[in-house]
Design a protein around this motif. Structure first.
Motif, short mmCIF file in Angstrom:
data_model
loop_
_atom_site.label_atom_id
_atom_site.label_comp_id
_atom_site.label_asym_id
_atom_site.label_seq_id
_atom_site.Cartn_x
_atom_site.Cartn_y
_atom_site.Cartn_z
N CYS A 157 0.85 -1.20 0.00
CA CYS A 157 0.00 0.00 0.00
C CYS A 157 0.88 1.25 0.00
O CYS A 157 1.78 1.37 0.82
CB CYS A 157 -0.90 -0.02 1.23
SG CYS A 157 -1.82 1.50 1.49
N CYS A 160 0.13 3.95 3.25
CA CYS A 160 0.75 3.73 4.56
C CYS A 160 2.12 3.09 4.43
O CYS A 160 2.76 2.76 5.43
CB CYS A 160 -0.16 2.85 5.43
SG CYS A 160 -0.39 1.18 4.75
N CYS A 183 -5.08 2.44 8.30
CA CYS A 183 -5.12 2.94 6.92
C CYS A 183 -6.38 2.45 6.23
O CYS A 183 -6.70 1.26 6.26
CB CYS A 183 -3.88 2.44 6.17
SG CYS A 183 -3.90 2.84 4.42
N ASN A 185 -7.05 2.82 2.99
CA ASN A 185 -6.76 2.39 1.62
C ASN A 185 -6.55 0.87 1.54
O ASN A 185 -6.93 0.24 0.56
CB ASN A 185 -5.51 3.12 1.12
CG ASN A 185 -5.26 2.86 -0.35
OD1 ASN A 185 -6.20 2.95 -1.14
ND2 ASN A 185 -4.04 2.52 -0.70
N CYS A 186 -5.95 0.28 2.56
CA CYS A 186 -5.63 -1.15 2.52
C CYS A 186 -6.32 -1.92 3.64
O CYS A 186 -5.97 -3.05 3.93
CB CYS A 186 -4.12 -1.34 2.63
SG CYS A 186 -3.45 -0.67 4.17
ZN LIG Z 1 -2.40 1.24 3.62
#
Ligand SMILES: [Zn+2]
Ligand SMILES: [Zn+2]
Length: 376
Positions: A157, A160, A183, A185-186
Motif C-alpha cells: 500500500c 501507509c 489505513c 486504503n488497505c
Molecule cells: Zn495502507
C-alpha cells in the motif's frame, strides 16, 4: 499522605478552572511523548493522579476531609484510573498507544451465527435428527481466501507504505502527540489487492446456502441453544469459522401442556363413565396406554402415567404424564334419557338439591385443587 494541591501547584481554594489550567500546564511539560524518561513519567503520573482527585467534586471533598482515594497505593494509577484513560479523554481512543502495531492480517475469525429450529413436542421428548438449511459465509473456492484474481497478487500500500496505519502528529495543549489510525486504503493490512477476485470481490469468502444434519438431544425446550463449533460464518480472508448456535422453539402441542419435563393433559369423561368407572385408551408418545378410571372420579382428579413425559436433558429418566379428569355433563337429552335421569334423581333423593356450599377444608373438589397447587 499525598498532597494533591502541592502536586498540581494550586491553592487549596483553587477553582475547577484553576485546577484544569494547572494540569494542562504540567501535562504539557511532562507528557511522555514530549519529555521521555522515567522521571518525567513518574511526575506525569503524579499530577494526573492529583488531577483525577481534584477535578472530581466528590473525591475532592473527601480528600479535603482527610480521605485519600489513592492512600496506600503505590505512586501511579489506582482504582479505576489509568494512563490510557487520560489519553483517551484528551485525544480519543487509541491515542498514546498506537505505535508499533504493524499491519493487520487480512484473515480474521468469522462471526457466530444463530438460527432457529422449530420442533414438535415429540422431538423434544425423544430427541431427533433434523436437517437444517443455513445461509452463511464460506471460503471462496476461486481464490482460496486470498481475495486476488487467480494469477495476480498484492502490492504494498502506498498510502501507509505497508505499515497498515498512518501516524499523525497532533498539536495540542500537551504539546505534540503522536496518534496512529488504521489505513483506509488497505484496510490496515499494508497490502493492496491488484485485481480483486471476481467471485468474492476480494473478501475471500462468499455467502452460500447449505444444509446440515443436526442431532437434537432429548429434553430440549424452547430457548435451548445447541452449539455447533466451526459451523458459523467463515471469517474475512477465509479465516477460521465462528460457531453456529441453533435455538430451539418447541411448537405448541394440541394435547399436552409442558411443565418442566412433565406433560399435562385434560381427559374429558362422560358423566356416566365417571360414575361407573371405565378403562379408557389414552395415546401417549410411547403408544396407547389403558387408563383405569375408578368409579366416582371427580373433575380435577389426576391420573398419573409415570415416566412417559419428556426425557431429562441432563441426567437420566423422564418426567410424567399427568392427566386431569374433566367430567362432562350432558347438554342434550332425549326424552328417554331425561326420563332415566329423573328416575335416578328420585332414587338418589336428589330431586330437590340443596346446593350445599363446599367447605374448602373438607376433601371437596375445591379443597383437592388447592391441595394440588400446594403440592407443586
Ligand atoms: Zn495502507
Ligand atoms: Zn475469491
Amino acid at each position: 499522605m499525598n498532597d494533591y494541591y502541592a502536586d498540581l501547584g494550586v491553592a487549596r481554594d483553587a477553582t475547577a478552572d484553576d485546577i484544569k489550567k494547572a494540569y494542562r500546564r504540567a501535562a504539557r511539560k511532562l507528557h511522555p511523548d514530549v519529555n521521555p524518561g522515567p522521571e518525567a513519567e513518574e511526575q506525569f503520573k503524579k499530577v494526573s493522579q492529583a488531577y483525577d482527585v481534584l477535578s472530581d467534586a466528590e473525591k475532592r471533598r473527601n480528600f479535603d476531609m482527610g480521605a485519600d482515594p489513592y492512600a496506600g497505593a503505590a505512586a501511579g494509577f489506582g482504582q479505576g484510573f489509568s494512563f490510557s484513560d487520560v489519553m483517551d479523554a484528551f485525544f480519543g481512543q487509541g491515542a498514546g498507544q498506537g505505535q508499533g502495531q504493524g499491519p493487520r492480517s487480512r484473515q480474521a475469525r468469522g462471526q457466530d451465527a444463530l438460527v432457529r429450529l422449530d420442533l414438535d413436542l415429540v422431538d423434544a421428548v425423544f430427541g431427533a435428527e433434523k436437517e437444517l438449511v443455513v445461509d452463511t459465509a464460506v471460503g471462496c473456492s476461486t481464490c482460496h481466501g486470498a481475495g486476488t484474481q487467480p494469477g495476480t497478487g498484492t502490492r504494498t500500500c502506498d498510502v501507509c507504505r505497508g505499515q497498515g496505519s498512518i501516524q499523525q502528529v497532533q498539536r495540542s495543549f500537551l504539546g505534540q502527540v503522536m496518534t496512529s489510525r488504521p489505513c483506509v486504503n488497505c484496510s490496515a493490512t499494508g497490502q493492496v489487492i491488484e485485481a480483486p477476485c471476481y467471485e468474492c470481490s476480494g473478501d475471500g469468502r462468499v455467502r452460500t446456502r447449505r444444509s446440515l444434519t443436526i442431532r437434537v438431544p432429548a429434553g430440549v425446550d424452547t430457548g435451548t441453544r445447541i452449539q455447533l463449533a466451526g459451523e458459523g460464518e467463515v471469517g474475512p480472508g477465509a479465516g477460521p469459522a465462528g460457531d453456529l448456535y441453533v435455538e430451539v422453539a418447541v411448537r405448541r402441542d394440541k394435547r399436552f401442556q409442558r411443565q418442566g419435563d412433565d406433560l399435562h393433559a385434560t381427559l374429558e369423561l362422560p358423566m356416566t363413565a365417571a360414575a361407573l368407572g371405565a378403562t379408557v385408551p389414552f395415546e401417549t408418545f410411547d403408544g396407547v396406554s389403558d387408563l383405569e378410571v375408578h368409579p366416582g372420579i371427580q373433575s380435577g382428579e389426576q391420573i398419573l402415567l409415570r415416566g412417559l413425559g419428556v426425557t431429562h436433558l441432563r441426567g437420566s429418566g423422564r418426567g410424567d404424564i399427568i392427566i386431569h379428569a374433566m367430567v362432562q355433563t350432558p347438554t342434550r337429552l332425549s326424552h328417554e334419557q331425561e326420563g332415566l335421569l329423573r328416575d335416578l334423581a328420585r332414587l338418589r333423593d336428589e330431586e330437590k338439591p340443596t346446593g350445599r356450599i363446599a367447605n374448602p377444608a373438607e376433601g371437596s373438589l375445591f379443597g383437592k385443587l388447592r391441595d394440588a397447587f400446594k403440592a407443586r
